[in-house]
Design an enzyme around this catalytic site. Structure first.
Site, PDB file in Angstrom:
ATOM      1  N   HIS A 268     -46.907  20.633  22.639  1.00 36.47           N
ATOM      2  CA  HIS A 268     -45.873  20.119  21.723  1.00 36.47           C
ATOM      3  C   HIS A 268     -46.038  18.619  21.443  1.00 36.47           C
ATOM      4  CE1 HIS A 268     -42.893  23.587  22.916  1.00 36.47           C
ATOM      5  NE2 HIS A 268     -44.053  24.031  22.455  1.00 36.47           N
TER       6      HIS A 268
ATOM      7  N   THR B 139     -46.796  27.556  14.721  1.00 37.08           N
ATOM      8  CA  THR B 139     -47.823  26.672  14.163  1.00 37.08           C
ATOM      9  C   THR B 139     -48.941  27.548  13.627  1.00 37.08           C
ATOM     10  OG1 THR B 139     -47.306  24.877  15.693  1.00 37.08           O
ATOM     11  CG2 THR B 139     -49.478  24.840  14.668  1.00 37.08           C
TER      12      THR B 139
ATOM     13  N   LEU C 295     -52.255  27.891  19.941  1.00 41.16           N
ATOM     14  CA  LEU C 295     -51.270  27.220  19.102  1.00 41.16           C
ATOM     15  C   LEU C 295     -49.897  27.804  19.406  1.00 41.16           C
ATOM     16  CD1 LEU C 295     -53.017  27.270  15.571  1.00 41.16           C
ATOM     17  CD2 LEU C 295     -52.946  25.360  17.195  1.00 41.16           C
ATOM     18  N   ASP C 296     -48.846  27.022  19.138  1.00 38.07           N
ATOM     19  CA  ASP C 296     -47.488  27.543  19.264  1.00 38.07           C
ATOM     20  C   ASP C 296     -47.304  28.719  18.303  1.00 38.07           C
ATOM     21  OD1 ASP C 296     -46.876  25.570  21.068  1.00 38.07           O
ATOM     22  OD2 ASP C 296     -45.907  24.259  19.604  1.00 38.07           O
ATOM     23  N   ARG C 297     -46.347  29.571  18.611  1.00 32.88           N
ATOM     24  CA  ARG C 297     -46.077  30.739  17.772  1.00 32.88           C
ATOM     25  C   ARG C 297     -45.915  30.345  16.297  1.00 32.88           C
ATOM     26  NH1 ARG C 297     -42.811  35.693  18.002  1.00 32.88           N
ATOM     27  NH2 ARG C 297     -42.178  35.281  20.130  1.00 32.88           N
TER      28      ARG C 297
END
Length: 330
Positions: A248, A154, A150-152
């Site tokens: 994204h 999220t 996951l993104d930082r």
């Protein structure tokens, strides 16, 4: 003499790598010396550095029990690493955690220590040491690893595999879209009750994803489906099914329909007016996106509750207790 039976999690490993991981307290030069001098055997026979181990092989180590115990521990490896993780599911094959926003899954060049991977590995290392002290079984060598990321900023579900077979199986299932994933996203404006966003994406310079105007070799098909869970004032909460899994994807897709994620500076959702009062400056502006639900091919449902900070933001945006219950009912 120490005997270690090779488990299925370590089948296929070359013997030098197996010994190196089994004995982290022994330098690589020491491992090669043990092999060269015959202090390591497999099923009673000498082995070569590149020999591959199979399930059920018995590896004999010609060393004292006290030296073995000392060599299997590398406490400095996780010195200073937080053990704070939120475990939402665990079995013999996987560990599932609820990642907080603001924490990287993997480290980058400037953040090698406090990552989700290191926290999980340190947590399991500590537990493995406690269990080993009371058991006769030798530790496994496989290093637990995430099968997706996951993104930082999220939050939500991250699945870690405990063995190579599970890592391969889950990675294949995710790649073939057999694993279903749903996210909760706070977006700007009032979105329709439901919808589908079918728009190809491509990466641009600066690690940014955009909708491709023309489909070419740099473009990748991407499909998101959403349902509006609640709406108040200038925002809506969407339950988004990530049919494909592009980097994204949700952020770029909702920007493309004029409803960027609340607080998502990178994708047109700038705001800092309603961040939690106790949030740090770095936490006040980021996308409000949470990986809430994952359904595995065998039907198991993995659910990650909303973090407190996410709930606080919804309350400050004006969502009622009843609406919050609706949002969290999946």
């Amino acid at each position: 003499m120490i005997e270690v039976v090779v488990q299925s999690t370590d089948a296929g490993k070359k013997v030098h790598r197996f010994i190196r991981q089994l004995l982290p307290g022994v330098p690589l030069s020491g491992v090669y010396k043990m092999l060269r001098t015959g202090r390591v055997k497999r099923n009673g026979k000498r082995v070569k550095t590149e020999d591959v181990l199979q399930t059920g092989d018995t590896v004999q180590l010609y060393m004292a029990e006290t030296d073995f115990k000392a060599s299997t521990r590398a406490p400095k490896k996780y010195g200073g690493v937080s053990r704070e993780i939120d475990v939402i599911y665990e079995d013999s094959d996987m560990l599932v955690v609820n990642k907080p926003a603001g924490l990287l899954v993997h480290g980058d060049a400037g953040e090698q220590k406090d990552t989700l991977v290191n926290r999980v590995q340190a947590f399991l290392y500590d537990r493995d040491v406690r269990d080993r002290d009371a058991a006769e079984d030798r530790p496994t060598v496989f290093s637990v690893a995430p099968v997706h990321r996951l993104d930082r900023n999220t939050s939500g579900i991250v699945v870690f595999s405990k063995n190579a077979a599970t890592a391969s199986k889950l990675s294949d299932q995710i790649a073939s879209h057999e694993v279903q994933k749903w996210y909760l996203a706070v977006v700007r404006g009032t979105i329709p009750p439901s919808g589908t966003i079918d728009a190809a994406l491509r990466r641009e310079v600066g690690n940014r994803t955009v909708v491709a105007r023309e489909f070419d070799e740099r473009s990748h098909s991407a499909l998101s489906r959403y349902t509006r869970k609640a709406a108040v004032g200038r925002t809506s909460v969407a339950l988004v099914e990530l049919v494909s899994g592009r980097t994204h994807q949700i952020r770029a897709h909702f920007q493309s329909i004029g409803h960027p994620l609340w607080g998502d500076v990178k994708y047109g959702g700038r705001t800092s007016a309603l961040a939690p009062q106790d949030a740090s400056e770095g936490e006040q502006e980021h996308q409000w996106l949470h990986a809430a639900l994952m359904v595995l091919p065998d039907g198991r449902r993995l659910f990650a509750p909303l973090p407190k900070q996410f709930r606080d933001t919804l309350q400050q945006l004006g969502y009622s207790a009843e609406q919050l219950r609706m949002v969290e009912t999946l």
